[in-house]
Motif scaffolding. Structure first.
Motif, PDB file in Angstrom:
ATOM      1  N   GLY A  87      -0.053 -24.216 -18.998  1.00  0.00           N
ATOM      2  CA  GLY A  87       0.215 -23.150 -18.026  1.00  0.00           C
ATOM      3  C   GLY A  87       1.584 -23.328 -17.398  1.00  0.00           C
ATOM      4  O   GLY A  87       1.783 -23.005 -16.224  1.00  0.00           O
ATOM      5  N   SER A  89       5.245 -25.324 -16.179  1.00  0.00           N
ATOM      6  CA  SER A  89       5.476 -26.290 -15.105  1.00  0.00           C
ATOM      7  C   SER A  89       4.704 -25.870 -13.866  1.00  0.00           C
ATOM      8  O   SER A  89       4.379 -26.700 -13.018  1.00  0.00           O
ATOM      9  N   ASN A  93       3.198 -28.451 -11.284  1.00  0.00           N
ATOM     10  CA  ASN A  93       3.583 -28.475  -9.870  1.00  0.00           C
ATOM     11  C   ASN A  93       2.352 -28.349  -8.970  1.00  0.00           C
ATOM     12  O   ASN A  93       2.227 -29.046  -7.964  1.00  0.00           O
ATOM     13  N   TYR A 170      18.378 -24.642 -11.288  1.00  0.00           N
ATOM     14  CA  TYR A 170      18.374 -23.700 -12.409  1.00  0.00           C
ATOM     15  C   TYR A 170      19.696 -23.750 -13.173  1.00  0.00           C
ATOM     16  O   TYR A 170      19.763 -23.552 -14.389  1.00  0.00           O
ATOM     17  N   ASP A 194      10.123 -31.748  -9.553  1.00  0.00           N
ATOM     18  CA  ASP A 194      10.081 -30.573 -10.420  1.00  0.00           C
ATOM     19  C   ASP A 194      11.359 -30.608 -11.261  1.00  0.00           C
ATOM     20  O   ASP A 194      12.421 -30.188 -10.817  1.00  0.00           O
ATOM     21  N   TYR A 425      13.949 -12.912  -8.269  1.00  0.00           N
ATOM     22  CA  TYR A 425      13.443 -13.504  -9.517  1.00  0.00           C
ATOM     23  C   TYR A 425      14.200 -13.027 -10.747  1.00  0.00           C
ATOM     24  O   TYR A 425      14.285 -11.840 -10.965  1.00  0.00           O
TER      25      TYR A 425
HETATM   26  C1  LIG Z   1      12.651 -25.063 -10.880  1.00  0.00           C
HETATM   27  C2  LIG Z   1      11.457 -24.430 -11.536  1.00  0.00           C
HETATM   28  N1  LIG Z   1      10.276 -25.022 -11.419  1.00  0.00           N
HETATM   29  C3  LIG Z   1       9.175 -24.511 -11.991  1.00  0.00           C
HETATM   30  C4  LIG Z   1       9.224 -23.345 -12.716  1.00  0.00           C
HETATM   31  C5  LIG Z   1       7.975 -22.813 -13.346  1.00  0.00           C
HETATM   32  O1  LIG Z   1       8.002 -23.118 -14.682  1.00  0.00           O
HETATM   33  P1  LIG Z   1       7.038 -22.444 -15.751  1.00  0.00           P
HETATM   34  O2  LIG Z   1       7.634 -21.105 -16.030  1.00  0.00           O
HETATM   35  O3  LIG Z   1       7.102 -23.383 -16.902  1.00  0.00           O
HETATM   36  O4  LIG Z   1       5.691 -22.351 -15.152  1.00  0.00           O
HETATM   37  C6  LIG Z   1      10.457 -22.684 -12.870  1.00  0.00           C
HETATM   38  C7  LIG Z   1      10.543 -21.440 -13.637  1.00  0.00           C
HETATM   39  O5  LIG Z   1      11.538 -20.818 -13.773  1.00  0.00           O
HETATM   40  C8  LIG Z   1      11.608 -23.236 -12.248  1.00  0.00           C
HETATM   41  O6  LIG Z   1      12.800 -22.639 -12.354  1.00  0.00           O
END
Ligand SMILES: Cc1ncc(COP(=O)(O)O)c(C=O)c1O
Length: 475
Positions: A87, A89, A93, A170, A194, A425
């Protein structure tokens, strides 16, 4: 070489080559029942889309091929244990936060985290202590957390249950995270990272070091972002004496599907093998290609190409009067799709192989030079000074749950406490968090971002923002 192995993929392949007869889920029966007109796209992958059959192991109780594939990943990344996430990251998280804190317990959190971090905090009912990262005027955004701010937060809240950091951001920006990890560990507080954008950091010294190598307790990787894994395929890495492994396993079982996708898990196995078997020569070729792409993209009259800790992240920072959305649209008109557009930047991500469509990219850049209109006096707006260094939600998650809400149009929402997050977003970092008071400044920023073509996520754009039904001070 052991890391070349792909045990989960191999098991699926062997299973599929037996031409098994399916009296089980999924309903496409190894791809046999599937609309003919789309068969060509799906058929080979559907043959691997199995379920927990003999020899194919079970993600929620791994003891065979999945266990083997996860162990190989742990070995490569240097974790005590690695878990496959189906599912994204997001799942990792949520699990790492739920495993470390519960109702009203304090957690020190970088304010510019991804929305999944805040969702984890809300689910746990924790009391976030936010540390405001530095605002970098040269790129016009909040970037890395400051060690002094973290120190202040730890001194004020030594009873915090975790420190949650994002590394890299990012745009591939890193910071000396080792200092932060060591500082938190002096308080016996675990550090959860993260690292969604850093799965490739273990490849080579051409990339920054992974937080896992620098002592973090739990590290999350979106394998699908930077490595060749299927979308949603991610890893949770564990190496800690401060976090309970049992709790991590427990919450992953709660969060993850009971029918995890086998092609997706196999793609994690393959992505790990791909990363682990890259040679120095492959990296050299990639770096050469990055240099060449940056060269092609060089248009100094329209944008600067920013330096990056992660060389795969190529950020175009637009000159005054050049619209980021305009640049992105012109690229898209040429079928070149960037990753992300903000009010002032366009982010392109280079892959882990030499780029091949050189002429196509050259043509697209040429077109932009010919077609882009510059409007020198376009509006700008200050987006810093939104927060104090260390701060908390105006209203706790518990109180938020008990209060009535109403919808108000954005331009009338100032002074109310948000009952939902407002999120540009990508990158998915909330501008307003659920539980924060909305100000005129927020409203102006949202208006400005929208004018610049930035997408803003909130639940019900038609009827406005969900807020608590009173502007009164709530304790
Ligand atoms: C810094 C960061 N953490 C977590 C996520 C969530 O990742 P996922 O899309 O693999 O659930 C993102 C998604 O863009 C992200 O930029």
């Amino acid at each position: 070489m052991k890391q070349k192995a792909t045990p989960l993929f191999d098991a699926l392949q062997q299973f599929s080559e037996m031409n098994p007869i399916s009296f089980h889920v999924p309903g496409h029966k190894n791809g046999e029942i599937f609309p003919e007109n789309v068969q060509t796209y799906f058929s080979s992958i559907l043959k691997l889309d199995m379920t927990e059959l003999s020899g194919l192991d079970d993600l929620h109780s791994p003891h065979g091929t999945i266990a083997e594939a996860q162990s190989l990943a742990a070995e490569y990344f240097g974790a005590d244990a690695t878990y496959f996430l189906v599912g994204g990251s997001t799942a990792g998280n949520l699990a790492m936060i739920l495993a470390t804190c519960s109702t009203n317990e304090k957690v020190i959190v970088q304010r510019n985290s991804h929305k999944s971090i805040f969702n984890g905090l809300e689910l746990s009912g924790a009391r976030p202590i936010f540390i405001t990262p530095e605002f970098d005027n040269s790129v016009d955004r909040y970037t890395a957390p400051n060690i002094k701010t973290l120190k202040g937060a730890l001194e004020q809240h030594p009873d915090a249950k975790a420190v949650v950091l994002t590394y890299p951001d990012y745009f591939g920006k890193t910071f000396p995270i080792k200092e932060s990890i060591e500082l938190a560990h002096e308080y016996n507080i675990p550090v959860l990272v993260d690292e969604a954008h850093g799965v490739h950091f273990s490849i080579d010294k051409a990339f920054p070091q992974s937080a896992l190598d620098l002592g973090a307790d739990v590290v999350i990787h979106s394998a699908h972002k930077m490595a060749p894994a299927m979308t949603m395929g991610s890893f949770l890495h564990f190496r800690s004496r401060l976090v309970s492994k049992d709790k991590i396993t427990h919450y992953l079982q709660l969060i993850q599907s009971s029918s995890p996708s086998y092609p997706l898990m196999a793609s994690l196995d393959i992505a790990r093998s791909f990363l682990a078997t890259m040679k120095a020569e492959d990296i050299d070729n990639i770096m050469e290609s990055v240099a060449m792409v940056r060269d092609i993209l060089e248009v100094p009259e329209l944008w600067d190409i920013l330096p990056a800790n992660d060389p795969l992240k190529i950020t175009l920072q637009l000159k005054d009067g050049v619209s980021a959305k305009g640049v992105a649209s012109l690229l898209e008109n040429q079928h070149v799709y960037p990753e992300l557009v903000t009010h002032n930047q366009v982010l392109l991500i280079h892959g882990l192989a030499p780029f091949e469509n050189i002429n196509h990219l050259k043509k697209a850049v040429k077109r932009i030079k010919e077609q882009l209109k510059i409007c020198p006096n376009h509006a700008t707006i200050e987006i810093d000074n939104l927060f104090t260094d260390i701060h908390e939600l105006t209203v706790s998650y518990q109180t938020l749950q008990q209060r009535d809400t109403l919808k108000v149009p954005l331009n009338k929402s100032s002074g109310y406490v948000a009952a939902e997050a407002i999120i540009p977003y990508p990158p998915g970092i909330p501008l307003i968090l659920k539980g924060e008071r909305i100000t005129d400044k927020h409203i102006n920023i949202i208006r400005h971002l929208t004018e610049q073509g930035v997408e803003i996520q909130h639940r019900d754009k038609m009827n406005g923002i969900s807020v608590l039904n009173t502007k009164e001070q709530i304790t």
